[in-house]
Design a protein around this motif. Structure first.
Motif, PDB file in Angstrom:
ATOM      1  N   GLU A  70       0.821  -1.201   0.000  1.00 49.04           N
ATOM      2  CA  GLU A  70       0.000   0.000   0.000  1.00 49.04           C
ATOM      3  C   GLU A  70       0.858   1.255   0.000  1.00 49.04           C
ATOM      4  O   GLU A  70       0.550   2.242  -0.680  1.00 49.04           O
ATOM      5  CB  GLU A  70      -0.926  -0.007   1.221  1.00 49.04           C
ATOM      6  CG  GLU A  70      -1.992  -1.086   1.175  1.00 49.04           C
ATOM      7  CD  GLU A  70      -2.950  -0.885   0.016  1.00 49.04           C
ATOM      8  OE1 GLU A  70      -3.154   0.277  -0.390  1.00 49.04           O
ATOM      9  OE2 GLU A  70      -3.483  -1.883  -0.488  1.00 49.04           O
ATOM     10  N   GLU A  71       1.958   1.214   0.759  1.00 45.40           N
ATOM     11  CA  GLU A  71       2.846   2.376   0.804  1.00 45.40           C
ATOM     12  C   GLU A  71       3.464   2.638  -0.560  1.00 45.40           C
ATOM     13  O   GLU A  71       3.575   3.792  -1.006  1.00 45.40           O
ATOM     14  CB  GLU A  71       3.931   2.147   1.848  1.00 45.40           C
ATOM     15  CG  GLU A  71       4.851   3.340   2.029  1.00 45.40           C
ATOM     16  CD  GLU A  71       5.904   3.079   3.090  1.00 45.40           C
ATOM     17  OE1 GLU A  71       6.783   3.942   3.260  1.00 45.40           O
ATOM     18  OE2 GLU A  71       5.839   2.005   3.743  1.00 45.40           O
TER      19      GLU A  71
ATOM     20  N   THR B  22       3.532   5.841  -5.614  1.00 46.22           N
ATOM     21  CA  THR B  22       3.368   5.901  -7.062  1.00 46.22           C
ATOM     22  C   THR B  22       2.359   6.973  -7.465  1.00 46.22           C
ATOM     23  O   THR B  22       2.595   7.771  -8.379  1.00 46.22           O
ATOM     24  CB  THR B  22       2.927   4.527  -7.593  1.00 46.22           C
ATOM     25  OG1 THR B  22       3.906   3.554  -7.259  1.00 46.22           O
ATOM     26  CG2 THR B  22       2.750   4.571  -9.098  1.00 46.22           C
ATOM     27  N   TRP B  23       1.220   7.004  -6.767  1.00 40.97           N
ATOM     28  CA  TRP B  23       0.213   8.005  -7.099  1.00 40.97           C
ATOM     29  C   TRP B  23       0.667   9.413  -6.702  1.00 40.97           C
ATOM     30  O   TRP B  23       0.311  10.395  -7.375  1.00 40.97           O
ATOM     31  CB  TRP B  23      -1.105   7.668  -6.406  1.00 40.97           C
ATOM     32  CG  TRP B  23      -1.834   6.552  -7.085  1.00 40.97           C
ATOM     33  CD1 TRP B  23      -1.866   5.239  -6.727  1.00 40.97           C
ATOM     34  CD2 TRP B  23      -2.631   6.661  -8.268  1.00 40.97           C
ATOM     35  NE1 TRP B  23      -2.629   4.520  -7.603  1.00 40.97           N
ATOM     36  CE2 TRP B  23      -3.119   5.361  -8.561  1.00 40.97           C
ATOM     37  CE3 TRP B  23      -2.981   7.710  -9.114  1.00 40.97           C
ATOM     38  CZ2 TRP B  23      -3.931   5.096  -9.660  1.00 40.97           C
ATOM     39  CZ3 TRP B  23      -3.790   7.464 -10.208  1.00 40.97           C
ATOM     40  CH2 TRP B  23      -4.260   6.171 -10.475  1.00 40.97           C
ATOM     41  N   TRP B  24       1.456   9.523  -5.649  1.00 41.16           N
ATOM     42  CA  TRP B  24       1.975  10.829  -5.264  1.00 41.16           C
ATOM     43  C   TRP B  24       2.951  11.352  -6.324  1.00 41.16           C
ATOM     44  O   TRP B  24       2.945  12.548  -6.649  1.00 41.16           O
ATOM     45  CB  TRP B  24       2.651  10.730  -3.894  1.00 41.16           C
ATOM     46  CG  TRP B  24       3.346  11.998  -3.452  1.00 41.16           C
ATOM     47  CD1 TRP B  24       4.679  12.197  -3.321  1.00 41.16           C
ATOM     48  CD2 TRP B  24       2.718  13.232  -3.112  1.00 41.16           C
ATOM     49  NE1 TRP B  24       4.947  13.472  -2.917  1.00 41.16           N
ATOM     50  CE2 TRP B  24       3.751  14.140  -2.776  1.00 41.16           C
ATOM     51  CE3 TRP B  24       1.402  13.667  -3.050  1.00 41.16           C
ATOM     52  CZ2 TRP B  24       3.494  15.450  -2.397  1.00 41.16           C
ATOM     53  CZ3 TRP B  24       1.145  14.976  -2.669  1.00 41.16           C
ATOM     54  CH2 TRP B  24       2.183  15.857  -2.345  1.00 41.16           C
ATOM     55  N   ARG B  25       3.807  10.480  -6.854  1.00 36.69           N
ATOM     56  CA  ARG B  25       4.712  10.894  -7.930  1.00 36.69           C
ATOM     57  C   ARG B  25       3.924  11.314  -9.173  1.00 36.69           C
ATOM     58  O   ARG B  25       4.310  12.258  -9.865  1.00 36.69           O
ATOM     59  CB  ARG B  25       5.676   9.755  -8.277  1.00 36.69           C
ATOM     60  CG  ARG B  25       6.789   9.550  -7.255  1.00 36.69           C
ATOM     61  CD  ARG B  25       7.903   8.689  -7.820  1.00 36.69           C
ATOM     62  NE  ARG B  25       7.425   7.351  -8.136  1.00 36.69           N
ATOM     63  CZ  ARG B  25       7.494   6.313  -7.294  1.00 36.69           C
ATOM     64  NH1 ARG B  25       8.023   6.485  -6.088  1.00 36.69           N
ATOM     65  NH2 ARG B  25       7.051   5.124  -7.642  1.00 36.69           N
TER      66      ARG B  25
ATOM     67  N   ALA C  48       2.014  15.694 -12.677  1.00 34.32           N
ATOM     68  CA  ALA C  48       0.953  16.465 -13.319  1.00 34.32           C
ATOM     69  C   ALA C  48       1.036  17.950 -12.967  1.00 34.32           C
ATOM     70  O   ALA C  48       0.841  18.812 -13.823  1.00 34.32           O
ATOM     71  CB  ALA C  48      -0.411  15.910 -12.924  1.00 34.32           C
ATOM     72  N   VAL C  49       1.378  18.250 -11.719  1.00 39.98           N
ATOM     73  CA  VAL C  49       1.340  19.643 -11.267  1.00 39.98           C
ATOM     74  C   VAL C  49       2.616  20.397 -11.623  1.00 39.98           C
ATOM     75  O   VAL C  49       2.566  21.542 -12.103  1.00 39.98           O
ATOM     76  CB  VAL C  49       1.086  19.697  -9.747  1.00 39.98           C
ATOM     77  CG1 VAL C  49       1.182  21.124  -9.223  1.00 39.98           C
ATOM     78  CG2 VAL C  49      -0.283  19.112  -9.430  1.00 39.98           C
ATOM     79  N   ALA C  50       3.768  19.783 -11.402  1.00 38.80           N
ATOM     80  CA  ALA C  50       5.018  20.525 -11.581  1.00 38.80           C
ATOM     81  C   ALA C  50       6.145  19.676 -12.138  1.00 38.80           C
ATOM     82  O   ALA C  50       7.302  20.105 -12.105  1.00 38.80           O
ATOM     83  CB  ALA C  50       5.452  21.129 -10.245  1.00 38.80           C
TER      84      ALA C  50
ATOM     85  N   LEU D 188      -2.975  10.975 -15.977  1.00 40.33           N
ATOM     86  CA  LEU D 188      -4.241  11.373 -16.576  1.00 40.33           C
ATOM     87  C   LEU D 188      -5.360  11.412 -15.531  1.00 40.33           C
ATOM     88  O   LEU D 188      -6.247  12.280 -15.596  1.00 40.33           O
ATOM     89  CB  LEU D 188      -4.604  10.395 -17.699  1.00 40.33           C
ATOM     90  CG  LEU D 188      -5.896  10.688 -18.452  1.00 40.33           C
ATOM     91  CD1 LEU D 188      -5.830  12.057 -19.105  1.00 40.33           C
ATOM     92  CD2 LEU D 188      -6.159   9.607 -19.494  1.00 40.33           C
ATOM     93  N   VAL D 189      -5.328  10.508 -14.567  1.00 40.85           N
ATOM     94  CA  VAL D 189      -6.344  10.528 -13.510  1.00 40.85           C
ATOM     95  C   VAL D 189      -6.274  11.840 -12.724  1.00 40.85           C
ATOM     96  O   VAL D 189      -7.301  12.489 -12.458  1.00 40.85           O
ATOM     97  CB  VAL D 189      -6.165   9.315 -12.574  1.00 40.85           C
ATOM     98  CG1 VAL D 189      -7.049   9.451 -11.339  1.00 40.85           C
ATOM     99  CG2 VAL D 189      -6.508   8.027 -13.318  1.00 40.85           C
TER     100      VAL D 189
END
Length: 409
Positions: free
Chosen positions: A2-3, A8-11, A16-18, A136-137
């Protein structure tokens, strides 16, 4: 687990943002080079027109000072960055969606001007077709924030459905593009592997044929060395020992060659008991080609001192493949075969005139015959060349040394 998934989703969110933008793709205008010089001026005119249209719509909001100009520039900026920096274009779009809503008419269905709405949809579609699914999500979720916050309830659901549709379609386009790239790469890899396998099989076949030729000569050496003391009178004991050593070495070489052949020969290939062909078999092969409908002329005078079996075998195989290629690619054309012996080499030439029609893709094959002919010539230390003739048709030239030296032909 889970960690790792959270990281992965945080990266993906940071990307996406910066994060860095997606790699540039090949411009579509590369397919039409004549239109490329006009793309810049036309694109500039389109952007100027959109800027003017946006400025005209913003004046209805009675914005103060240069604010309409800033809003119009912010509306057009994403379209300017979209071709090479799609993620940057999307970030500018989010800023525009969040800021270009001041003094919007209270009864308007959209808080933004039409150019910004259509441009945002275009940017979202391009980004969806370029970024990976996790990024993309986040792009979709962050795009829905100003939609949920600023669009009225009557149109909110429709806009969200439109955004979701663009995201799904863009992801399908990206997946299809990646699948086609993977298929093209796999096809190229398969073709290279097939060519490599064909070359290795041809080398193995050449090695087996040369084994049969060399084994015959080694057998003759062993037999002659064993029988020489009985055919000669008054042979000293030292000479008998030397003849016996020669015979023993020849038989040891034969044993090693049989072991080598066992490695080269596949399980499905049985032992070849028929004698290998040579220059003496060329007339019979040419007669068979004539009976098959090929117009062949043969010029192959017999060499005065004979030709070693490896060179004769290579010449036979080269002529055989040359006739097969002429029959496949130049049906009905006249073919001339020349095998000219020199003091140290055979000069082999197979030349056919232009055929009556172009061969189909299936008839052309993969072109492994030329690779096999080149392998045979190089195995003897010779040279090989093949290519179109000056007056049409095709020419194959090979020089096959008797002893590894270039001879006159």
């Amino acid at each position: 687990m889970e960690e790792a998934r959270v990281r992965t989703w945080w990266r993906a969110l940071r990307r996406a943002v910066a994060g860095p933008d997606v790699p540039p793709v090949r411009p579509p205008l590369d397919r039409w080079p004549r239109l490329a010089p006009y793309a810049g001026p036309v694109g500039l005119l389109v952007l100027v027109g959109l800027f003017a249209a946006t400025l005209a719509t913003e004046t209805d909001r009675h914005l103060p000072g240069i604010v309409p100009i800033l809003f119009a520039a912010l509306t057009v900026a994403p379209l300017l960055a979209l071709p090479r920096r799609p993620l940057l274009a999307w970030r500018l779009t989010i800023v525009a969606l969040a800021t270009c809503t001041f003094n919007a008419p209270p009864d308007a269905a959209w808080p933004w001007n039409p150019v910004l709405v259509l441009g945002s949809l275009l940017v979202l579609a391009v980004v969806a077709a370029r970024v990976d699914r996790r990024v993309l999500v986040w792009v979709g979720l962050l795009t829905m924030v100003p939609v949920v916050a600023l669009v009225d309830r009557d149109h909110r659901v429709g806009v969200l459905v439109l955004v979701l549709t663009l995201l799904v379609l863009g992801d399908l386009v990206r997946g299809n593009r990646l699948s086609r790239r993977a298929l093209a790469a796999q096809t190229a890899l398969s073709e290279r592997e097939q060519e490599r396998r064909a070359v290795l099989e041809e080398r193995t076949r050449i090695a087996r044929e040369l084994h049969d030729v060399v084994a015959h000569h080694m057998s003759m050496i062993a037999v002659q060395a064993e029988t020489a003391p009985y055919r000669l009178a008054d042979v000293p004991d030292g000479a008998r020992a030397e003849f016996a050593a020669i015979a023993g070495s020849a038989r040891e070489a034969l044993t090693d060659m049989r072991r080598l052949l066992g490695v080269l020969r596949s399980e499905s290939t049985g032992p070849e008991t028929a004698p290998q062909p040579g220059l003496a078999d060329l007339p019979a092969m040419v007669d068979a080609a004539r009976r098959a409908g090929l117009a062949v002329t043969l010029d192959a005078p017999a060499p005065a001192g004979g030709t070693p079996a490896p060179a004769g075998l290579a010449a036979y195989r080269i002529v055989q493949e040359g006739l097969a290629n002429a029959a496949r690619h130049a049906a009905g054309a006249a073919v001339r075969v020349s095998v000219r012996p020199g003091r140290h080499a055979l000069a082999v030439r197979v030349e056919n005139a232009a055929g009556g029609g172009d061969a189909t893709a299936a008839e052309r094959g993969a072109g492994h015959g030329l690779a096999g002919m080149r392998e045979r010539a190089l195995a003897l230390g010779g040279t090989f060349a093949a290519g179109p003739a000056d007056g049409g048709g095709y020419v194959v030239d090979a020089l096959l040394p008797y002893d590894g030296e270039d001879g006159d032909g």
